[in-house]
Write an enzyme that holds these catalytic residues in place. Structure first.
Site, PDB file in Angstrom:
ATOM      1  N   ARG A 155       4.535 -13.196   9.494  1.00  0.00           N
ATOM      2  CA  ARG A 155       5.416 -11.781   9.162  1.00  0.00           C
ATOM      3  C   ARG A 155       6.650 -11.801  10.030  1.00  0.00           C
ATOM      4  NH1 ARG A 155       3.321  -6.689   9.721  1.00  0.00           N
ATOM      5  NH2 ARG A 155       1.491  -7.177   8.546  1.00  0.00           N
TER       6      ARG A 155
ATOM      7  N   GLU B 262       0.868  -1.101  -0.044  1.00  0.00           N
ATOM      8  CA  GLU B 262       0.141   0.086   0.048  1.00  0.00           C
ATOM      9  C   GLU B 262       0.915   1.185  -0.039  1.00  0.00           C
ATOM     10  OE1 GLU B 262      -2.931   0.019   3.289  1.00  0.00           O
ATOM     11  OE2 GLU B 262      -3.479   2.034   2.770  1.00  0.00           O
TER      12      GLU B 262
ATOM     13  N   LYS C 273       4.009   0.691   9.860  1.00  0.00           N
ATOM     14  CA  LYS C 273       4.134   1.840   9.085  1.00  0.00           C
ATOM     15  C   LYS C 273       3.513   3.146  10.012  1.00  0.00           C
ATOM     16  CE  LYS C 273       2.921   0.045   5.336  1.00  0.00           C
ATOM     17  NZ  LYS C 273       2.456  -0.020   3.590  1.00  0.00           N
TER      18      LYS C 273
HETATM   19  P1  ATP Z   1       1.899  -2.201   8.220  1.00  0.00           P
HETATM   20  O1  ATP Z   1       1.363  -3.223   9.173  1.00  0.00           O
HETATM   21  O2  ATP Z   1       3.544  -2.091   8.533  1.00  0.00           O
HETATM   22  O3  ATP Z   1       1.273  -1.255   7.839  1.00  0.00           O
HETATM   23  P2  ATP Z   1       1.131  -3.616   5.775  1.00  0.00           P
HETATM   24  O4  ATP Z   1       1.045  -5.064   6.014  1.00  0.00           O
HETATM   25  O5  ATP Z   1      -0.187  -2.887   5.972  1.00  0.00           O
HETATM   26  O6  ATP Z   1       2.228  -3.175   6.694  1.00  0.00           O
HETATM   27  P3  ATP Z   1       1.775  -3.294   3.136  1.00  0.00           P
HETATM   28  O7  ATP Z   1       1.982  -2.314   2.374  1.00  0.00           O
HETATM   29  O8  ATP Z   1       0.132  -3.620   2.714  1.00  0.00           O
HETATM   30  O9  ATP Z   1       1.870  -3.036   4.568  1.00  0.00           O
HETATM   31  O10 ATP Z   1       2.311  -4.655   2.557  1.00  0.00           O
HETATM   32  C1  ATP Z   1       2.775  -5.154   1.598  1.00  0.00           C
HETATM   33  C2  ATP Z   1       3.032  -6.785   1.593  1.00  0.00           C
HETATM   34  O11 ATP Z   1       4.254  -6.958   2.639  1.00  0.00           O
HETATM   35  C3  ATP Z   1       1.980  -7.395   2.056  1.00  0.00           C
HETATM   36  O12 ATP Z   1       1.638  -8.637   1.452  1.00  0.00           O
HETATM   37  C4  ATP Z   1       2.199  -7.836   3.866  1.00  0.00           C
HETATM   38  O13 ATP Z   1       1.757  -8.897   3.956  1.00  0.00           O
HETATM   39  C5  ATP Z   1       3.797  -7.640   3.724  1.00  0.00           C
HETATM   40  N1  ATP Z   1       4.537  -7.302   4.807  1.00  0.00           N
HETATM   41  C6  ATP Z   1       4.185  -6.178   5.534  1.00  0.00           C
HETATM   42  N2  ATP Z   1       4.885  -6.243   6.659  1.00  0.00           N
HETATM   43  C7  ATP Z   1       5.360  -7.422   6.840  1.00  0.00           C
HETATM   44  C8  ATP Z   1       6.273  -8.318   7.595  1.00  0.00           C
HETATM   45  N3  ATP Z   1       6.673  -7.682   8.864  1.00  0.00           N
HETATM   46  N4  ATP Z   1       6.783  -9.410   7.408  1.00  0.00           N
HETATM   47  C9  ATP Z   1       6.749  -9.954   6.199  1.00  0.00           C
HETATM   48  N5  ATP Z   1       5.708  -9.419   5.177  1.00  0.00           N
HETATM   49  C10 ATP Z   1       5.177  -8.251   5.602  1.00  0.00           C
HETATM   50 MG    MG Z   2      -1.636  -3.876   4.477  1.00  0.00          MG
END
Ligand code: ATP
Ligand code: MG
Length: 564
Positions: A265, A39, A275
């Site tokens: 994760r 995102e 984030k």
């Molecule tokens: P955050 O919770 O930090 O805002 P998010 O999952 O909302 O992270 P996205 O931009 O949606 O952030 O993430 C893009 C991809 O990265 C998704 O497929 C998510 O599953 C993966 N991802 C995000 N954080 C992690 C992590 N800590 N370990 C592994 N994969 C991750």
């Molecule tokens: Mg997300």
């Protein structure tokens, strides 16, 4: 960087690769297609790197492809700056999406049509309840939800209302479109989830075209299907969304049937990864920006000097499982040391200078000393480093009153100046305030290059030095962990309460050997005995070079943890 991934990144068959492998062998899929779906509401962090290495890694290893898809269904927090940084970071990590860059917003028309399709099938309806009412009637894990009074609207009425939602006839939040699945379903996510909400927000790509936006769950799987994704890999918190993911795929005329697979994760101790929290650190000025070298962002790690290869190796080492756990950040730092130890040239730099005058060395003489670039790698060659009568050494390499076992410099003591000479300290000179400002020393001409003298005399210590006449002045930035506790998110209080006040130590007036004037950002260097450093890509100038310490030579926290 080499073309083929290092051993640690190659197909160790974790459970996801086993599935992929089996699907190719059985003929279920001829080509594997994965995607990385960030995102664009922040910079990528080391957790994203795990997902990137997994998705792009599988595509590479199995001869498929990996799409980069910006999941931009939430207009209020998204920005072009994030899109740009995300692309830069993925490329820097060593991966390439080729032609396959997509935006979920490109599918808004198609998703809208599919919403209409569900209405026509009697599988979606417009609900007039408020978000709060919807939440309160969802039921609990043990109790079924309560159907909305609007659940049984006619198809015609729903179509008309949905069209009016699109036309802007209702206020934000006044109505939503919901799937009509089962208000008593054991999985709460299937109790008539919201598909569309009204939101008057400017979108970074579609502008003001849309006044209603699809929810993540309605957009994600359908975007996968449109792109022909075969394996939609996501993190464990989406596990109980999978039945909904599958429900949409089964109930819509989608062109493909992707399979969602969840993995755990990445969590790191001493680190926050959300984030939202990283944004808070930036906005509130606790760090200098998203690329502050203390941040766990890819851009921060890059600026700090972490090699992409080390990040890939780390992601390969931690593996892919279904169990949530926390990894030790020391593991990442060790992966960095492993690469830097091989890749970096050795140089001499003095961070806290103390002047040395070699009283028996000719006033105007300068010698070029040959110093190995990497003692572990002869092919790295040697460089010449100027030696003269006035030098700098590290202040902590001298003690006037040394404890037993101190093998560096003290009055009457002798050490080897690396690749130069044996040098004996005769006298420490103090200023009026009583601080030691200079050491008066003598050298032994028979020890040139740091060789043992013919009389067989030996010294135990070797220290680094820099010629005072030739040194370059520089600033160095020494980093420590941004948080001083293992789990900044856990326990009492706010994560900001646990910021480490000593996470950045700036040293000005450091003295570097002249060859360091040539250093470029991204080039790893070991300052002998002090750690791995690199030029700061943002703040360094030819007048005032700035060097970041990437990581120390050893894990200094390990000692502290096991008690002193
Ligand atoms: P955050 O919770 O930090 O805002 P998010 O999952 O909302 O992270 P996205 O931009 O949606 O952030 O993430 C893009 C991809 O990265 C998704 O497929 C998510 O599953 C993966 N991802 C995000 N954080 C992690 C992590 N800590 N370990 C592994 N994969 C991750
Ligand atoms: Mg997300």
């Amino acid at each position: 960087m080499s073309d083929s991934p290092p051993d640690s990144e190659k197909s160790r068959l974790d459970f996801i690769r086993e599935i992929v492998d089996a699907d190719l062998k059985s003929g279920k899929h001829a080509t594997i297609v994965t995607r990385f779906p960030p995102e664009p509401n922040g910079y990528l962090h080391i957790g994203h790197a795990k997902s990137i290495c997994l998705n792009f890694g599988i595509a590479r290893e199995f001869g498929g492809r990996c799409h980069l898809r910006f999941d931009d269904t939430n207009p209020s927090k998204e920005e072009q700056e994030y899109v740009d940084s995300i692309q830069e970071d993925i490329r820097w990590l060593g991966f390439d999406w080729g032609e396959n860059r997509f935006f979920a917003s490109d599918y808004f028309d198609q998703l809208y049509e599919w919403a209409v399709f569900l209405i026509k099938e009697g599988k979606a309806y417009v609900d007039d309840q408020t978000a709060e009412e919807i939440r309160q009637t969802r039921g609990t894990l043990t109790e079924p939800g309560t159907p909305s009074p609007h659940r049984d609207r006619s198809v015609e009425e729903n179509l008309a209302l949905f069209e009016r939602m699109r036309a802007g006839e209702f206020a934000d939040g006044e109505r939503v479109l919901r799937a009509r699945i089962d208000m008593a379903h054991a999985n709460v996510n299937l109790r008539d989830p919201v598909l569309y909400r009204i939101l008057r927000a400017h979108h970074h790509r579609t502008g003001d075209k849309w006044l209603l936006y699809p929810m993540y769950d309605f957009a994600h799987g359908q975007s996968d299907a449109i792109e022909g994704i075969t394996h939609s890999i996501c993190t464990l918190e989406f596990e109980n969304h999978r039945p909904l993911y599958d429900w949409f795929i089964e109930n819509l005329p989608v062109p493909a049937r992707p399979r969602q697979i969840e993995f755990s994760r990445l969590n790191l101790n001493f680190t926050v990864m959300s984030k939202r929290k990283l944004l808070q650190l930036v906005k509130d000025g606790h760090v200098s920006g998203w690329d502050d070298p203390r941040m766990p962002t890819i851009s921060g790690l890059r600026r700090r000097g972490y090699p992409a290869e080390a990040i890939r190796n780390f992601c390969g080492t931690i593996g892919v499982t279904k169990f949530n756990s926390t990894n030790d950040v020391a593991l990442l730092e060790n992966a960095v040391r492993d690469v830097l130890n091989r890749a970096s040239a050795r140089r001499m730099a003095v961070l806290d200078p103390l002047k040395v005058v070699v009283t028996n060395y000719p006033e105007d003489q300068i010698e070029e000393m040959e110093v190995a670039n990497n003692p572990n790698d002869e092919t790295a060659g040697a460089r010449s480093v100027p030696f003269c009568r006035e030098l700098y050494i590290e202040r902590e390499d001298f003690l006037e009153d040394p404890p037993k076992g101190f093998f560096r410099l003290f009055p009457g003591g002798e050490v080897r100046f690396r690749s130069a000479y044996f040098i004996r300290c005769d006298e420490a000179v103090r200023d009026d305030a009583g601080e030691i400002v200079e050491l008066r020393c003598t050298y032994d001409p028979e020890t040139r290059g740091g060789q043992n003298p013919p009389d067989g005399r030996k010294v135990k210590g070797t220290i680094h030095w820099v010629s005072a006449r030739h040194a370059i002045d520089a600033e160095t930035r020494l980093y420590d962990r941004l948080f001083s506790v293992e789990d900044p998110d856990g326990g009492e209080g706010d994560f900001l309460d646990h910021l480490n006040p000593e996470s950045l130590l700036v040293r000005r007036g450091c003295k570097l050997e002249p060859s360091l004037a040539e250093s470029k950002a991204g080039e790893p260097i070991q300052f002998e005995r002090l750690g791995y450093f690199c030029v700061d890509a943002r703040d360094s100038t030819p007048e005032t070079p700035v060097f970041n310490r990437t990581v120390g030579l050893r894990d200094s926290w390990a000692k502290q943890k096991t008690g002193k």
